[in-house]
Structure formats: structure tokens, C-alpha cells
Design a protein around this motif. Structure first.
Motif, mmCIF file in Angstrom:
data_model
loop_
_atom_site.group_PDB
_atom_site.id
_atom_site.type_symbol
_atom_site.label_atom_id
_atom_site.label_comp_id
_atom_site.label_asym_id
_atom_site.label_seq_id
_atom_site.Cartn_x
_atom_site.Cartn_y
_atom_site.Cartn_z
ATOM 1 N N GLN A 19 0.825 -1.202 0.000
ATOM 2 C CA GLN A 19 0.000 0.000 0.000
ATOM 3 C C GLN A 19 0.862 1.255 0.000
ATOM 4 O O GLN A 19 0.582 2.215 -0.719
ATOM 5 C CB GLN A 19 -0.930 -0.001 1.219
ATOM 6 C CG GLN A 19 -2.139 -0.923 1.070
ATOM 7 C CD GLN A 19 -3.060 -0.815 2.262
ATOM 8 O OE1 GLN A 19 -3.397 -1.795 2.898
ATOM 9 N NE2 GLN A 19 -3.471 0.384 2.586
ATOM 10 N N GLN A 22 2.343 2.090 -3.302
ATOM 11 C CA GLN A 22 1.370 2.571 -4.276
ATOM 12 C C GLN A 22 0.839 3.961 -3.932
ATOM 13 O O GLN A 22 0.006 4.505 -4.651
ATOM 14 C CB GLN A 22 0.184 1.595 -4.366
ATOM 15 C CG GLN A 22 0.570 0.224 -4.889
ATOM 16 C CD GLN A 22 -0.614 -0.715 -4.895
ATOM 17 O OE1 GLN A 22 -1.554 -0.531 -5.651
ATOM 18 N NE2 GLN A 22 -0.585 -1.718 -4.040
ATOM 19 N N ARG A 36 -7.416 3.570 -4.578
ATOM 20 C CA ARG A 36 -6.486 3.101 -5.602
ATOM 21 C C ARG A 36 -6.513 4.012 -6.833
ATOM 22 O O ARG A 36 -5.469 4.310 -7.413
ATOM 23 C CB ARG A 36 -6.828 1.672 -6.008
ATOM 24 C CG ARG A 36 -6.528 0.639 -4.933
ATOM 25 C CD ARG A 36 -6.802 -0.763 -5.430
ATOM 26 N NE ARG A 36 -6.490 -1.752 -4.427
ATOM 27 C CZ ARG A 36 -5.289 -2.273 -4.218
ATOM 28 N NH1 ARG A 36 -4.278 -1.871 -4.969
ATOM 29 N NH2 ARG A 36 -5.076 -3.164 -3.281
ATOM 30 N N GLY A 40 -3.564 6.619 -8.666
ATOM 31 C CA GLY A 40 -3.145 6.350 -10.038
ATOM 32 C C GLY A 40 -2.977 4.877 -10.329
ATOM 33 O O GLY A 40 -2.255 4.508 -11.265
ATOM 34 N N ARG A 41 -3.642 3.993 -9.564
ATOM 35 C CA ARG A 41 -3.525 2.558 -9.750
ATOM 36 C C ARG A 41 -4.871 1.968 -10.128
ATOM 37 O O ARG A 41 -5.906 2.398 -9.618
ATOM 38 C CB ARG A 41 -3.026 1.875 -8.470
ATOM 39 C CG ARG A 41 -1.702 2.411 -7.945
ATOM 40 C CD ARG A 41 -0.583 2.237 -8.946
ATOM 41 N NE ARG A 41 0.710 2.593 -8.373
ATOM 42 C CZ ARG A 41 1.834 2.651 -9.061
ATOM 43 N NH1 ARG A 41 1.834 2.390 -10.342
ATOM 44 N NH2 ARG A 41 2.960 2.985 -8.469
ATOM 45 N N MET A 42 -4.846 0.977 -11.000
ATOM 46 C CA MET A 42 -6.070 0.298 -11.386
ATOM 47 C C MET A 42 -6.431 -0.738 -10.323
ATOM 48 O O MET A 42 -5.560 -1.486 -9.875
ATOM 49 C CB MET A 42 -5.897 -0.402 -12.743
ATOM 50 C CG MET A 42 -7.155 -1.095 -13.248
ATOM 51 S SD MET A 42 -6.915 -1.905 -14.856
ATOM 52 C CE MET A 42 -6.678 -0.462 -15.901
ATOM 53 N N LEU A 47 -8.533 -4.902 -13.202
ATOM 54 C CA LEU A 47 -7.383 -5.318 -14.011
ATOM 55 C C LEU A 47 -7.510 -6.776 -14.447
ATOM 56 O O LEU A 47 -7.341 -7.102 -15.630
ATOM 57 C CB LEU A 47 -6.093 -5.119 -13.212
ATOM 58 C CG LEU A 47 -4.809 -5.646 -13.860
ATOM 59 C CD1 LEU A 47 -4.493 -4.882 -15.137
ATOM 60 C CD2 LEU A 47 -3.646 -5.578 -12.887
ATOM 61 N N ARG A 321 3.030 -3.900 -12.980
ATOM 62 C CA ARG A 321 3.490 -3.041 -11.893
ATOM 63 C C ARG A 321 3.231 -1.563 -12.208
ATOM 64 O O ARG A 321 2.891 -0.783 -11.326
ATOM 65 C CB ARG A 321 4.983 -3.294 -11.658
ATOM 66 C CG ARG A 321 5.501 -2.781 -10.323
ATOM 67 C CD ARG A 321 6.944 -3.140 -10.116
ATOM 68 N NE ARG A 321 7.115 -4.563 -9.880
ATOM 69 C CZ ARG A 321 7.650 -5.401 -10.757
ATOM 70 N NH1 ARG A 321 8.059 -4.965 -11.928
ATOM 71 N NH2 ARG A 321 7.772 -6.676 -10.479
ATOM 72 N N VAL A 323 0.771 -0.397 -13.976
ATOM 73 C CA VAL A 323 -0.671 -0.125 -13.969
ATOM 74 C C VAL A 323 -1.269 -0.272 -12.582
ATOM 75 O O VAL A 323 -2.110 0.541 -12.165
ATOM 76 C CB VAL A 323 -1.389 -1.071 -14.964
ATOM 77 C CG1 VAL A 323 -2.899 -0.935 -14.855
ATOM 78 C CG2 VAL A 323 -0.935 -0.780 -16.382
ATOM 79 N N ALA A 324 -0.874 -1.312 -11.849
ATOM 80 C CA ALA A 324 -1.549 -1.649 -10.593
ATOM 81 C C ALA A 324 -0.670 -1.544 -9.366
ATOM 82 O O ALA A 324 -1.147 -1.803 -8.254
ATOM 83 C CB ALA A 324 -2.124 -3.061 -10.684
ATOM 84 N N GLY A 325 0.606 -1.202 -9.510
ATOM 85 C CA GLY A 325 1.462 -1.092 -8.346
ATOM 86 C C GLY A 325 2.286 -2.333 -8.099
ATOM 87 O O GLY A 325 2.135 -3.349 -8.780
ATOM 88 N N ASP A 327 2.419 -4.526 -5.543
ATOM 89 C CA ASP A 327 1.928 -5.571 -4.657
ATOM 90 C C ASP A 327 2.047 -6.937 -5.344
ATOM 91 O O ASP A 327 1.441 -7.170 -6.399
ATOM 92 C CB ASP A 327 0.471 -5.287 -4.290
ATOM 93 C CG ASP A 327 -0.060 -6.232 -3.221
ATOM 94 O OD1 ASP A 327 0.636 -7.213 -2.882
ATOM 95 O OD2 ASP A 327 -1.171 -5.991 -2.717
#
Length: 387
Positions: A19, A22, A36, A40-42, A47, A321, A323-325, A327
Motif C-alpha cells: 500500500q 502505491q 487506488r 493512479g492505480r487500477m 485489471l 506493476r 498499472v496496478a502497483g 503488490d
């Protein structure tokens, strides 16, 4: 402290680290979709849904495209007939092409792409470097060397084994060579204080260079036919697809994927550094061993039947990574879905771009992956200059 408590703390820490990386506020609950999006994360659910939809659509297109096109309606009719629900609605030749050639090929592409994507995500988490690739630990080069030596010297060194294994000789040689090389890299990286990731990386680079030199020597001594076989293997192809091959890759790949998935919380904690991860209860040395073993099993199985398909392990996890960070709970399955999608798309282009001939799939993935690698390298260089 009990093992269960340590594992729980590592899992909780991994979620918190993900977290923070991100830019999502850390709270006692799971971050909301809006948190999220503001970061700026999907959202992972969105996703995964988009990637799954892309993959399903691409599978339908790939199954029907080729020198002998098959319409979507006929594909559905054939699948329903195979399940015993309906009869008719297709030509016998369409049944043969789809069931014997196309479906095994696209499903093998899904399995191989998913394994390469997950292996890349695992090794990038282990090395804590987004530029890491499965080839760094020697799986691909070791497999290629074993294939080259088997093609050129197999009939001289082990003629009985060649007759016994038949068509399975090269896959067995490739898998064995990849795993043995990886074990050697891991052994070189071991020190009295544990496994040194830096030493493993340097050992992988050195063994890759040795393997390439020996492959060049074997190619120099090969006949024209043997040289064509070596080159075809090194460039990658899904042409060996069949239902037994799909079954073997899927079964062994499921074991490797499960091994990589169980490392998700530890990889998140490892992002803080080895000392911090140990302090929070992560068995770092066990994590390293599992990461290397699982990724080697995944890449070795892919290379064994399809040859070297480069850069998928680099591109797929890094795109997820972005697009979604970072994690690992999102990157691992996301990289598997995107890797599968990219592999099927590359194979579709390889089969149709110069039909009725076929391009090596490794050429297409290299044309995509090499510029992407340069982009990542320049981006990292600019960040260092700004810092």
C-alpha cells in the motif's frame, strides 16, 4: 514467537508495504477502489477482468485464424460436440484442424506465457530490480546448451537414451540443462551467511557467457541440418504442441505456480530489504530457495517444449506493476494473465504474418521486449540522474 505468528506478521507487513509503495493511505481495512484510483492505480478486480476478457477474445481469434480459417460459430459447435451436448454444424476437417492443431497450440501458449510471466515477477521481487529476467539465473542458457549438445553429440554420447526417449529427448535435455544450471548458480551464490543475491546474479551472467560460447562451439561442429535444429530451438516455437505436451506443461506448471504464489507476502516484505524482512519474521533464505526453485521449474518447463521465448518475463510483470502497483498479490496473477495474452498474440502473428510459412515466436517477443528493456534502462538512468 510461533511460526504462524511470524507468518501472519510477514503477510500483514507485505500488505502494508504494498500500500505504501502505491501511495495508498494505510488503514486497518483493505484500500477502496477510489483510494487506488486516486493513487493512479487500477483496482486489481478491474485489471484481472480486463486481462481475462482480452485473453478469451484472443483465444477465440487465434483458434480460428490460420491457413485454414474456422468461424467462431463452427468453433463453438465443435466444442459443444466434444462435450457431447450437440452434433453437427461443422465439417470433419474443421474438427481435425481445431482439435488436433489449434487448441493444443493456443492452450500451450497460455500455459507457457503464464509461467514465464510469473517467473519474471518472482525474480524481479527476489532481486528487487524491475530489470531482472528469468534468463539471469541461467535457465534459458542452460537449456539451450543442453539442446545444442544433444543435437550435435547425442547419437555419439548416449545413443541408447536417444532411441528410448525418441521425440521427448530434446525436451528432457532442455529441462535438465536448465534446472542443473540454476542449481549451480544457486550453489555458487551460497555463503556462510546465506545466499547472496548479488553473487547469484554475477554467477548467472558468467554461466550465460560460458553457455553461449559452448553453444557457438557446438554450432561450429554441427551439420547443416543440426544447425537448423539448434537455431529453430533457440528462436522459440509452439509448433511442438499436442494434448500430451499441454497436459505435462499444465501439471508441472501448476506446481511451479503454486510455489511462486505462496511467496507473495514474503516478496512484499522483502521489498524493504533482507534485514528488515528477517526482523519481521520472514524466513529469507527459505524464500530465496523457493523463489529460485519455483521459477527454474516454470521456465525450464516452458523452454523444454517451446525453446527460448525471450523478454516475456521482463515485459509482463513490469507492465502490471506500472498499472496496478508493486503488490506481489496483484503482480503475480496479473503477470500470468498478461504473459499468456502476449504469448498467444505473438504466436498468432507468427503463424499469420508470413503464412503459409511460420516465423519463430522468439523473434517477435524480442522485437517487442528489447526496445521495452531499453526504455526501462533509460528511465532508470534518468531517475538516478534526477536523484
Amino acid at each position: 514467537m510461533s511460526g504462524g505468528t511470524a507468518e501472519g506478521r510477514a503477510s500483514s507487513l507485505g500488505k502494508e508495504v504494498a500500500q505504501r509503495q502505491q501511495g495508498i493511505p494505510v488503514s486497518g481495512t483493505r484500500p477502496s477502489v477510489w483510494e487506488r484510483m486516486r493513487a493512479g492505480r487500477m483496482p486489481p478486480g478491474l485489471l484481472f477482468a480486463l486481462l481475462a476478457l482480452m485473453l478469451v477474445v484472443l483465444l477465440a481469434v487465434a483458434a480460428g485464424s490460420g491457413a485454414y480459417p474456422i468461424s467462431p460459430g463452427r468453433i463453438v459447435a465443435i466444442l459443444l460436440a466434444k462435450m457431447g451436448w450437440t452434433q453437427g454444424g461443422y465439417e470433419p476437417q474443421e474438427m481435425g484442424v481445431l482439435w488436433t492443431l489449434r487448441l493444443p497450440r493456443v492452450l500451450l501458449g497460455v500455459a507457457v506465457g503464464a509461467l514465464l510471466g510469473m517467473a519474471g515477477a518472482t525474480l524481479q521481487g527476489l532481486f528487487r530490480n524491475p530489470l531482472a529476467d528469468p534468463s539471469l539465473i541461467g535457465v534459458s542458457s542452460g537449456a539451450a546448451l543442453a539442446v545444442a549438445l544433444t543435437v550435435v553429440f547425442g547419437n555419439l554420447w548416449w545413443p541408447g537414451l536417444a532411441r528410448a526417449l525418441g521425440l521427448a529427448l530434446l525436451p528432457v535435455a532442455a529441462f535438465s540443462g536448465g534446472v542443473l544450471t540454476t542449481m549451480l548458480v544457486y550453489r555458487i551464490g551460497r555463503t556462510s551467511l546465506g545466499v547472496s543475491v548479488a553473487a547469484m546474479l554475477l554467477a548467472g551472467i558468467a554461466l550465460n557467457a560460458i553457455a553461449l560460447a559452448l553453444i557457438g562451439l557446438a554450432s561450429y561442429m554441427a551439420t547443416d541440418e543440426q544447425l537448423r535444429n539448434i537455431m529453430f530451438w533457440n528462436l522459440g516455437s509452439l509448433a511442438q504442441a499436442s494434448w500430451p505436451v499441454v497436459g505435462v506443461v499444465a501439471a508441472v506448471g501448476a506446481v511451479a505456480a503454486a510455489g511462486m504464489w505462496r511467496l507473495r507476502s514474503g516478496l512484499n516484505a522483502l521489498a524493504l530489504g533482507e534485514a528488515e524482512a528477517r526482523h519481521l519474521g520472514v524466513a529469507v533464505e527459505r524464500l530465496k530457495a523457493w523463489a529460485v526453485l519455483s521459477s527454474a521449474l516454470a521456465v525450464g518447463m516452458a523452454v523444454a517444449f517451446c525453446g527460448i521465448i525471450g523478454f516475456l518475463g521482463l515485459v509482463a510483470p513490469h507492465c502490471i506493476r506500472l498499472v496496478a502497483g508493486p503488490d506481489a498479490r496483484v503482480v503475480l496473477p496479473g503477470a500470468a494473465l498478461l504473459g499468456a495474452t502476449l504469448t498467444v498474440a505473438a504466436d498468432l502473428a507468427a503463424r499469420t504474418a508470413v503464412a503459409p510459412a511460420e516465423m519463430p515466436i522468439g523473434v517477435l517477443t524480442a522485437l517487442i521486449g528489447a526496445p521495452f528493456f531499453l526504455f526501462l534502462l533509460l528511465r532508470a538512468k534518468n531517475r538516478m540522474a534526477e536523484g
